[in-house]
Design an enzyme around this catalytic site. Structure first.
Site, PDB file in Angstrom:
ATOM      1  N   GLU A 118      45.605  48.359  45.469  1.00 37.23           N
ATOM      2  CA  GLU A 118      44.916  49.113  46.518  1.00 37.23           C
ATOM      3  C   GLU A 118      44.978  48.283  47.804  1.00 37.23           C
ATOM      4  O   GLU A 118      44.794  47.069  47.773  1.00 37.23           O
ATOM      5  CB  GLU A 118      43.448  49.323  46.119  1.00 37.23           C
ATOM      6  CG  GLU A 118      42.619  50.074  47.141  1.00 37.23           C
ATOM      7  CD  GLU A 118      41.172  50.292  46.690  1.00 37.23           C
ATOM      8  OE1 GLU A 118      40.679  49.553  45.799  1.00 37.23           O
ATOM      9  OE2 GLU A 118      40.530  51.207  47.238  1.00 37.23           O
ATOM     10  N   HIS A 145      38.625  42.988  46.151  1.00 37.34           N
ATOM     11  CA  HIS A 145      38.011  43.100  44.823  1.00 37.34           C
ATOM     12  C   HIS A 145      39.058  43.232  43.731  1.00 37.34           C
ATOM     13  O   HIS A 145      40.204  43.596  43.988  1.00 37.34           O
ATOM     14  CB  HIS A 145      37.011  44.265  44.734  1.00 37.34           C
ATOM     15  CG  HIS A 145      37.601  45.622  44.996  1.00 37.34           C
ATOM     16  ND1 HIS A 145      37.684  46.176  46.241  1.00 37.34           N
ATOM     17  CD2 HIS A 145      38.136  46.541  44.152  1.00 37.34           C
ATOM     18  CE1 HIS A 145      38.228  47.381  46.166  1.00 37.34           C
ATOM     19  NE2 HIS A 145      38.525  47.623  44.911  1.00 37.34           N
ATOM     20  N   HIS A 158      42.829  47.605  38.930  1.00 35.01           N
ATOM     21  CA  HIS A 158      43.616  47.352  40.135  1.00 35.01           C
ATOM     22  C   HIS A 158      43.087  46.140  40.898  1.00 35.01           C
ATOM     23  O   HIS A 158      41.979  45.676  40.666  1.00 35.01           O
ATOM     24  CB  HIS A 158      43.671  48.581  41.051  1.00 35.01           C
ATOM     25  CG  HIS A 158      42.350  49.015  41.636  1.00 35.01           C
ATOM     26  ND1 HIS A 158      41.553  49.970  41.055  1.00 35.01           N
ATOM     27  CD2 HIS A 158      41.696  48.633  42.764  1.00 35.01           C
ATOM     28  CE1 HIS A 158      40.470  50.165  41.811  1.00 35.01           C
ATOM     29  NE2 HIS A 158      40.531  49.354  42.848  1.00 35.01           N
TER      30      HIS A 158
END
Ligand code: CO
Length: 134
Positions: A130, A7, A79
């Site tokens: 991440e 994502h 992020h």
């Protein structure tokens, strides 16, 4: 090492408005909003094929994204999240390469119930990364 882009997380100052933009203007499918009190965020997922856009809105006074919103009042990309096979092997590899892991360096349970670590944005072209165990 990194695999699918799981994502892109975008912090938004108005979640309903962001959902309206992605759903009604861009014509994407958007999930219901989900409160994640342990993570200090309310999220909604925009389905864009093989990946997602995660709309993040602060939940509670100690939300980790509040300071981001204070600095970027119209919101912005927060992020990128990449999937990996083995998060501990990845972590050890990154440390060996001189990269900094945020926090204590141990994987923790992320917003999707999977083990995650976050990498220092200064080591990755100014982008918070991440890493999520698949
Ligand atoms: Co994320």
């Amino acid at each position: 090492m990194i695999e699918r882009l799981n994502h892109v997380a975008i912090v938004v100052p108005d979640l309903e408005d962001a959902i309206r933009i992605y759903r009604d203007v861009l014509g994407a499918t958007v999930s219901k909003t989900i409160d994640l009190p342990d993570h200090g965020v309310t999220v909604a997922f925009v389905d864009v094929g093989d990946t997602k856009i995660e709309l993040l809105y602060p939940l509670g006074e100690k939300s980790p994204i509040m300071s981001y919103l204070n600095k970027n009042s119209s919101g912005g990309v927060h992020h990128l999240c990449f999937e990996v096979d083995d998060i501990k092997v990845t972590r050890d590899h990154l440390i060996k390469k001189g990269m900094r892991i945020l926090g204590d360096g141990e994987p923790s349970l992320g917003a999707h119930g999977k083990q995650v670590i976050f990498l220092h944005p200064k080591d990755f072209c100014g982008t918070l990364i991440e890493i999520e165990q698949t």
